[in-house]
Design an enzyme around this catalytic site. Structure first.
Site, mmCIF file in Angstrom:
data_model
loop_
_atom_site.group_PDB
_atom_site.id
_atom_site.type_symbol
_atom_site.label_atom_id
_atom_site.label_comp_id
_atom_site.label_asym_id
_atom_site.label_seq_id
_atom_site.Cartn_x
_atom_site.Cartn_y
_atom_site.Cartn_z
ATOM 1 N N HIS A 115 0.899 -1.315 0.160
ATOM 2 C CA HIS A 115 0.094 -0.031 -0.048
ATOM 3 C C HIS A 115 1.015 1.384 0.042
ATOM 4 C CE1 HIS A 115 -3.841 1.865 0.004
ATOM 5 N NE2 HIS A 115 -4.375 1.118 1.065
ATOM 6 N N ASP A 329 -10.595 -13.154 -15.738
ATOM 7 C CA ASP A 329 -10.420 -14.328 -16.573
ATOM 8 C C ASP A 329 -9.194 -14.373 -17.073
ATOM 9 O OD1 ASP A 329 -10.595 -16.325 -18.493
ATOM 10 O OD2 ASP A 329 -12.250 -15.564 -19.362
#
Length: 391
Positions: A115, A329
């Site tokens: 982060h 995907d």
């Protein structure tokens, strides 16, 4: 910032999957090259092309044994154990990836990105681009834009946030946490939004605003029931600066381009959903009035948080809704589940679109002593449906 996507029956052999994942990861990192570097002096990224930390592992259990566990702590998910979460790790890599194969034929792709160099928007863009390249190695992926320097000057006097973060995490580490998952179907969300709008006058309150307020109130009320006196509390919410800067930044601008807004409750009378939503909207509107991001504004927030000590009970709410995480995907279909675990920090709420598209799923991590009252809250259960497991 961890994320994991689970795929039940990929149409590839384990070796084919491994080759696709490694080659596509290498290619996407050529565009996101800072993530292949290392953190130096906790201050800057050395773009030395060291690469991401990659692990290819096998589990001697079916995938269902992982996803159906009642708890959703990171120790139960397919991540390198202790690596992404360790605050004392000697690892300097910014990105950790693990490909997990289960004996049922299912697999999980998980990643944890620091982060310090990226926010949720960047993480989602990275994962989406990676999946596109895995499907088609010649895919034309727009280059991510690294444009922070013209916007934010080089801050030389930023206060350290480590002492604040360590204080919060150390305090949490001493409390056993319980994690729960809920779903809010669209019909219930609309009912809640309509109720809040009529009570507050806030026009078109967002799903994130009303759910953050609901969870904050229910969690703080549960904590108050286990305390001898009221303790002031604060709700922290991240705000993506890209669309509100003038001129706006593109969504493909990578980095930690966030600010934080806060809502405080100094008395029990102030702990209402209507008031919290009003204060969230007020804080967001005030942030939008800034013509540019000012160093003093960023510094003052962290200075204030660092100096609070135990004055406030802290709550954190974040959302990755509207990002295409459920469509990742890699060449063998969409995942049957995507999750973002809460990594050891209590009083935290994460919201994401549910798999069916009919609402929002919420993950909450609270001290165990507060969970029973929280999950029995009539106000919460009016709108939320508990999810017994991760299926």
């Amino acid at each position: 910032m961890p994320i994991a996507a689970f795929y039940p029956f990929p149409s590839k052999t384990p070796q084919q999957v491994s080759n696709i994942i490694e080659k596509s990861l290498s290619k996407v990192l050529s565009s996101y090259y800072p993530f292949a570097g290392t953190l130096r002096d906790n201050t800057f990224v050395d773009c030395n092309d060291r690469g991401a930390k990659f692990m290819n592992v096998r589990y001697d259990c079916p995938m269902s044994e992982i996803v159906n566990l009642p708890d959703i702590g990171p120790e139960y998910l397919p991540f390198p154990k202790g690596v992404p979460w360790g605050r004392t790790s000697d690892e300097k890599s910014l990105l950790f990836v693990q490909l997990s194969h289960f004996n049922c034929g299912g697999l999980a792709i998980s990643a944890s990105l620091s982060h310090k160099v990226a926010d949720g928007c960047t993480l989602c863009n990275f994962f989406s681009d990676w999946a596109s390249i895995a499907c088609d190695h010649n895919a034309n992926i727009p280059s991510p834009q690294m444009i922070g320097l013209p916007i934010l000057s080089s801050f030389t006097n930023m206060p350290s946030t480590e002492s604040f973060t360590d204080t919060v995490v150390d305090e949490i580490d001493n409390q056993p946490l319980s994690r729960k998952r809920y779903v809010f179907f669209n019909s219930k969300l609309e009912k809640l939004k309509t109720q809040v709008e009529s009570e507050t006058g806030v026009q078109n309150p967002t799903r994130f605003e009303v759910l953050s307020a609901l969870f904050y109130k229910c969690a703080a009320t549960a904590a108050r029931a286990n305390s001898s006196s009221f303790k002031p509390s604060m709700l922290l919410l991240p705000v993506n600066l890209r669309p509100i800067l003038d001129p706006p930044l593109p969504t493909r601008a990578i980095g930690n381009i966030l600010s934080m807004i806060k809502v405080t409750a100094m008395s029990e009378d102030e702990m209402t959903i209507a008031r919290v939503v009003r204060e969230i909207r007020k804080a967001k509107d005030e942030l939008k009035k800034e013509d540019h991001v000012k160093e003093s504004k960023l510094v003052s927030l962290w200075s204030e948080l660092s100096s609070m000590g135990n004055e406030f009970e802290l709550y954190r709410s974040t959302s990755v809704c509207n990002y295409p995480l459920n469509n990742l995907d890699f060449g063998w279909g969409k995942p049957n589940m995507v999750t973002i675990p809460i990594t050891g920090i209590g009083n935290s709420f994460i919201f994401m679109d549910n798999q069916s598209g009919d609402g929002i799923e919420a993950i909450v991590a609270l001290p165990e002593k507060n969970v029973t009252r929280f999950e029995n809250s009539k106000e919460l259960l009016e709108f939320a449906s508990p999810i017994a497991n991760l299926n």
